[in-house]
Design an enzyme around this catalytic site. Structure first.
Site, short mmCIF file in Angstrom:
data_model
loop_
_atom_site.label_atom_id
_atom_site.label_comp_id
_atom_site.label_asym_id
_atom_site.label_seq_id
_atom_site.Cartn_x
_atom_site.Cartn_y
_atom_site.Cartn_z
N PRO A 97 39.96 -8.34 32.84
CA PRO A 97 38.95 -9.37 32.57
C PRO A 97 38.02 -8.96 31.43
O PRO A 97 37.34 -7.94 31.51
CB PRO A 97 38.19 -9.47 33.90
CG PRO A 97 39.04 -8.78 34.90
CD PRO A 97 39.84 -7.78 34.17
N GLU A 98 38.01 -9.75 30.39
CA GLU A 98 37.09 -9.55 29.27
C GLU A 98 36.22 -10.81 29.20
O GLU A 98 36.22 -11.61 30.13
CB GLU A 98 37.87 -9.32 27.97
CG GLU A 98 38.86 -8.17 28.07
CD GLU A 98 39.67 -7.94 26.82
OE1 GLU A 98 39.21 -8.31 25.72
OE2 GLU A 98 40.78 -7.39 26.92
N HIS A 140 41.86 -4.68 50.14
CA HIS A 140 41.24 -4.63 48.82
C HIS A 140 40.04 -5.55 48.69
O HIS A 140 39.40 -5.59 47.65
CB HIS A 140 42.28 -4.96 47.74
CG HIS A 140 43.44 -4.02 47.77
ND1 HIS A 140 43.30 -2.66 47.67
CD2 HIS A 140 44.77 -4.24 47.91
CE1 HIS A 140 44.49 -2.08 47.72
NE2 HIS A 140 45.39 -3.03 47.88
N ARG A 161 41.87 -1.83 42.18
CA ARG A 161 41.65 -0.50 41.60
C ARG A 161 40.19 -0.05 41.62
O ARG A 161 39.89 1.05 41.16
CB ARG A 161 42.26 -0.44 40.21
CG ARG A 161 43.74 -0.14 40.34
CD ARG A 161 44.51 -0.57 39.16
NE ARG A 161 44.21 0.23 37.99
CZ ARG A 161 44.75 -0.02 36.81
NH1 ARG A 161 45.58 -1.01 36.65
NH2 ARG A 161 44.45 0.73 35.80
#
Length: 289
Positions: free
Chosen positions: A2-3, A99, A118
């Site tokens: 994600p940017e 998660h 992550r």
DNA sequence: AACCTTCCCTGATGGC
DNA sequence: TGCCATCAGGGAAGGT
């Protein structure tokens, strides 16, 4: 990853659907993403109204009555908004998904869920009374889609740099929100080789780069961002800008402009993709057009 | 200050 | 089929 375009896509989707909603309850699950005691977070945001959803760089900001509640998606963060309250008798569980970091139940039956495999993402909370938000998010450069994105400022910052242009683009102090994918795409569009040293760039090349950065980002927002693996829109649907990528992840394939084979090299420990013909190592004379 | 390296983290992938 | 090494990278930290 994600940017800016991915986070901005989420912001645009969430803003109208979260504005005015009250956070009825927040359930957290053990995860490194929390920058503060999750119990403190739960207590702080419960009962608070979401007034706006904004964005700074890659940070998503929920403006509450007393707090700025901030989420950074890191590498694999997913923020989804369900229109129904969580099934299962009202208790906000993670449904067996290890998660999931948090589940927020909102007024009028909506559920916001943050999942991060992550755990490079971050969940933060700042009082609205304290210093301005910007000072607490680190030293961030201007928003490339905003009005403080100015050529002279851009050129001035570059003048002090000697590193390779790719690693300078990833530095959030130059321009906020650009990550690995869009740095590569902007460099391709500007015709600048990622390994070029900033001090040897021609002025017109720097100007082209200044212009292509917002162009690439804006177009990506238009397509809902890039989904290579993990990124999802708030609905769970993937973005579609990956179809339009010119160089990122295309090493070994022909350039869409000249058929040269796209190359990949490592710069600042990041994979960097480029066309050896469209982005020559040595600058060519300025094109007439 | 600028620059560079290392670290965190887990699933996918590929070699054997 | 299974095992293990490698890879992906945003941002913080630490060293030069």
């Amino acid at each position: 990853m994600p940017e800016l375009p991915e986070v901005e896509t989420l912001r645009r989707e969430l803003e109208p659907r979260l504005r005015g909603r009250v956070i009825r309850s927040l359930s957290t699950f053990p995860s490194r993403v929390f920058q503060l005691d999750p119990a403190v977070l739960e207590a702080a945001v419960t009962g608070q109204t979401i007034h706006t959803v904004s964005r700074r760089a890659k940070y998503l900001i929920f403006e509450l009555d007393r707090w700025y509640w901030i989420i950074h998606l890191g590498m694999t963060g997913q923020l989804t908004l369900l229109d129904e309250p969580m099934e299962n008798n009202g208790s906000s569980s993670s449904g067996g998904d290890t998660h999931i970091a948090l589940v927020a139940r909102l007024s009028r039956g909506r559920t916001l869920r943050f999942r991060d495999v992550r755990k490079f993402g971050r969940v933060m909370l700042f009082s609205r009374d304290g210093d301005g938000l910007d000072s607490r998010l680190g030293s961030l450069g201007p928003e490339p889609l905003g009005s403080d994105y100015l050529l002279e400022d851009f050129l001035g910052k570059l003048a002090q740099r000697k590193a390779r242009i790719k690693s300078v683009l990833l530095d959030q102090k130059l321009v906020a929100g650009v990550g690995n994918i869009y740095a590569d795409e902007a460099l391709f569009k500007a015709g600048v080789h990622p390994a070029r040293r900033v001090r040897y760039l021609r002025r017109w090349e720097k100007v082209r780069l200044f212009e292509t950065i917002p162009q690439v980002l804006e177009r990506a927002v238009l397509h809902g961002g890039t989904t290579l693996r993990d990124y999802r829109r708030s609905s769970g649907m993937p973005g579609t800008y990956q179809i339009w990528l010119q160089v990122y992840g295309r090493d070994g394939q022909p350039c869409t402009q000249c058929d040269s084979i796209i190359q990949k090299m490592v710069i600042s420990q990041r994979g960097s993709h480029f066309c050896p013909y469209c982005q020559p190592r040595k600058p060519r004379p300025r094109p007439v057009a």
